[in-house]
Scaffold this motif. Structure first.
Motif, short mmCIF file in Angstrom:
data_model
loop_
_atom_site.label_atom_id
_atom_site.label_comp_id
_atom_site.label_asym_id
_atom_site.label_seq_id
_atom_site.Cartn_x
_atom_site.Cartn_y
_atom_site.Cartn_z
N LEU A 1 0.84 -1.21 0.00
CA LEU A 1 0.00 0.00 0.00
C LEU A 1 0.87 1.25 0.00
CD1 LEU A 1 -2.87 -0.96 2.47
CD2 LEU A 1 -3.18 -0.19 0.13
N ASP A 2 1.97 1.23 0.75
CA ASP A 2 2.84 2.41 0.82
C ASP A 2 3.47 2.70 -0.53
OD1 ASP A 2 4.15 1.78 4.19
OD2 ASP A 2 2.37 2.84 3.49
N GLN B 1 2.07 2.24 -3.46
CA GLN B 1 1.10 2.65 -4.48
C GLN B 1 0.98 4.16 -4.54
OE1 GLN B 1 0.08 0.24 -6.47
NE2 GLN B 1 1.38 -0.89 -5.06
N PRO B 2 0.87 4.73 -5.75
CA PRO B 2 0.64 6.18 -5.84
C PRO B 2 -0.75 6.52 -5.32
CG PRO B 2 0.52 5.16 -8.02
CD PRO B 2 0.90 4.08 -7.06
N LYS B 3 -0.80 7.55 -4.48
CA LYS B 3 -2.07 7.93 -3.89
C LYS B 3 -2.61 9.15 -4.61
CE LYS B 3 -1.60 5.31 0.04
NZ LYS B 3 -0.30 4.73 -0.18
N PRO B 4 -3.94 9.29 -4.66
CA PRO B 4 -4.49 10.54 -5.21
C PRO B 4 -4.00 11.70 -4.36
CG PRO B 4 -6.24 8.98 -4.73
CD PRO B 4 -4.98 8.38 -4.19
N ARG B 5 -3.40 12.72 -5.02
CA ARG B 5 -2.82 13.81 -4.26
C ARG B 5 -3.67 15.07 -4.37
NH1 ARG B 5 2.29 12.51 -2.68
NH2 ARG B 5 2.83 14.60 -2.11
N VAL B 6 -3.70 15.78 -3.29
CA VAL B 6 -4.39 17.07 -3.28
C VAL B 6 -3.49 18.07 -4.01
CG1 VAL B 6 -5.18 18.93 -1.76
CG2 VAL B 6 -5.50 16.56 -1.10
#
Lengths: 299, 257
Positions: A21-22, A24-29
């Motif tokens: 999980l760490d 994986q690219p996360k949706p960023r603000v």
């Protein structure tokens, strides 16, 4: 036994899952809204009122956020920092705890030059509330000096020297700044004192980098003077700076170069950051290498 | 079947709890208030309603998980009804699982109701059905998973501690869980090896709650990638299983006399 085995197995399995999980690219603000979200609180006095006696803890909390904000902004390109929310973050920390010296000192070192009046106001407030803290006046002097306001800088250093327990060199520094504000030796003195007297690692790194840059400027002047002499005596420019250094050894002019000048494995002079100086044989001119961090240093 | 029976009974008990209705009503009020205030937001109605609404779902869902979760086992022990239950052919593990799944069901219904209300509020704010309303549900699902994790902690604490202490521990874990990224940062950058090891252990022991929180990206019009949803689900399943196993271990050793 089954429960214990299940507990162990599941706990162990969470480790690789979390690691995946760490990665994986996360949706960023979007970053241009980070400042609004970082601040969250606009009225510092109201916020202090609602802190219910936890203002010291909240000051620590916002100090932590200030550092994270600073870190997120300066990641990557060190010449294009945007620190627009920094004054307000520091204001929040200091409203919650006016004795938070690290916040004053951090602001003095890292608020951009375009925020000079706000930074002066920040430090003067700190000096008013912490009159025994001569280091704040040292920082104020540095701030004025950077703006080439040598009279104000000298006054700040002189005022700092009168604080009980302040070191004697402050009055010497005040005199140097008043007399030769723009002198490289004065600058070296200021950054040396900043480096020695700061407990903030960022400020120490900045001061060290500036000292290296000053050293590099001195070395470049020496190299360019010797290049001119070489051209006058030989009638041409040396093919490389290593050749120039060899020539100074043969002609007994090595003393014209600083003892601190380092050479790489080819005998070419390198700057204090370890990057070889750039050289244009056509112009007979040595300069900072664009790859060097010292060339990119803004402060 | 026994687990299901206990779960359904737990659900019925929770639904009768007045605290639950008060909290749900409060969330609905908050969503209504967000709708009103967002009209002064210069075009940011959807963002404010989404932010405020999901945050309320999260916060009050946590309150439900704590208020009901910490009393789940403790009440049965206090009233001695646990002795009656365990005198039947019901294993202690079945009792714990039944209680847990009952509260999961309660939280599922509550989260769904609150999310439905939020969807309607967004529809009103935007005057149409848009993709934001559809993207809301995966985010709400992840929030529900987060609540399940916190419920598992509340249940664990309630198996050996008083409700007040259990609530306190659960809240502290919620706070720590939100700082998981900072724990990882310390584990990667601390100069002392002891600090690095401790932070690394803590990082894996406390629940990694940012894995479940996508409120901010949703407010900025982004959706949660399906593989992150799947990853978070697997993580939650493993983590909750570990907690329930630990709860069963502790509960099996408890003497109620």
């Amino acid at each position: 036994m089954k429960a214990a085995a299940l507990l162990l197995l599941c706990l162990i399995l969470t480790v690789p899952v979390q690691a995946w999980l760490d990665r994986q690219p996360k949706p960023r603000v979007p970053t241009n809204v980070l400042e609004d979200e970082t601040l969250y609180v606009k009225s510092t006095r109201t916020f202090k009122g609602f802190s219910l006696g936890f203002n010291a803890f909240l000051a620590d909390w916002y100090w932590f956020r200030t550092i994270q904000y600073f870190g997120s902004q300066v990641e990557g390109d060190s010449t294009n920092w945007r620190l627009d929310a920094l004054p307000e973050l520091l204001d929040l920390v200091l409203e919650l705890d006016p004795q938070y010296l690290a916040a004053y000192r951090f602001g003095a070192a890292f608020l951009p030059d375009t925020q000079y009046p706000q930074t002066v106001a920040l430090l003067e407030r700190g000096i008013r509330l912490n009159p025994a803290e001569w280091r704040l006046q040292l920082d104020l002097g540095y701030l004025h000096w950077r703006q080439k306001r040598f009279a104000e800088a000298a006054a700040a250093y002189q005022s700092a020297s009168r604080v009980p327990g302040a070191p004697a060199w402050l009055s010497v520094l005040a005199a140097s700044v008043a007399a030769q504000g723009d002198d490289r030796a004065t600058a070296r003195e200021i950054f040396t004192r900043l480096y020695e007297n700061s407990t903030d690692e960022y400020v120490r790194q900045l001061s060290q980098a500036r000292l290296q840059q000053l050293q590099a400027q001195t070395e470049l002047e020496q190299l360019n003077r010797l290049l001119t002499r070489y051209h006058d005596q030989v009638g041409a420019c040396p093919p490389t700076l290593a050749a120039l250094v060899q020539w100074t050894l043969r002609t007994g002019l090595r003393a014209e170069l600083s003892e601190e000048l380092h050479l790489d494995e080819h005998g070419a002079p390198v700057d204090p950051a370890g990057v070889a100086y750039a050289y244009e044989p056509g112009n007979c001119a040595a300069a900072f290498n664009a790859q060097s961090s010292l060339a990119r240093l803004k402060f | 079947m026994k687990v299901l029976a206990i779960a359904l009974n737990t659900f019925r008990e929770a639904v009768r709890d007045r605290v639950l209705y008060n909290l749900v009503a409060f969330v609905l009020l908050l969503i209504g208030a967000a709708l009103i205030f967002s009209q002064a937001s210069l075009g940011q109605e959807a963002r404010i309603v989404t932010d405020a609404g999901l945050s309320a779902v999260r916060l009050f869902g946590l309150a439900i998980a704590i208020f009901i979760g910490v009393g789940l086992v403790y009440k049965e022990i206090e009233k001695r009804t646990v002795l009656v239950l365990l005198s039947k052919p019901i294993r202690r593990s079945q009792f714990i699982l039944g209680k847990y799944f009952g509260l999961c069901l309660t939280l599922l219904v509550n989260t769904a109701v609150m999310t439905a209300a939020l969807t309607l509020a967004l529809w009103y704010a935007q005057s149409a059905f848009t993709s934001v309303q559809a993207r809301l549900w995966p985010v709400a699902y992840l929030l529900w998973l987060e609540l399940l994790v916190m419920t598992a902690w509340a249940l664990l604490f309630s198996s050996f501690s008083t409700p007040m202490l259990s609530a306190l521990f659960t809240v502290l874990l919620f706070i720590l869980g939100n700082w998981a990224a900072d724990l990882k940062l310390f584990a990667d950058t601390a100069s002392s090896w002891l600090t690095r090891v401790l932070c690394r252990v803590l990082y894996h022991v406390v629940p990694n709650l940012p894995d479940f929180n996508f409120i901010a990206p949703l407010a900025h019009g982004q959706s949660v990638p399906p593989k992150l949803i799947a990853g978070a689900t697997v993580y939650a399943a493993l983590y909750i299983s570990a907690l329930l196993a630990l709860t069963v271990l502790i509960f099996e050793r408890r003497n109620f006399k």
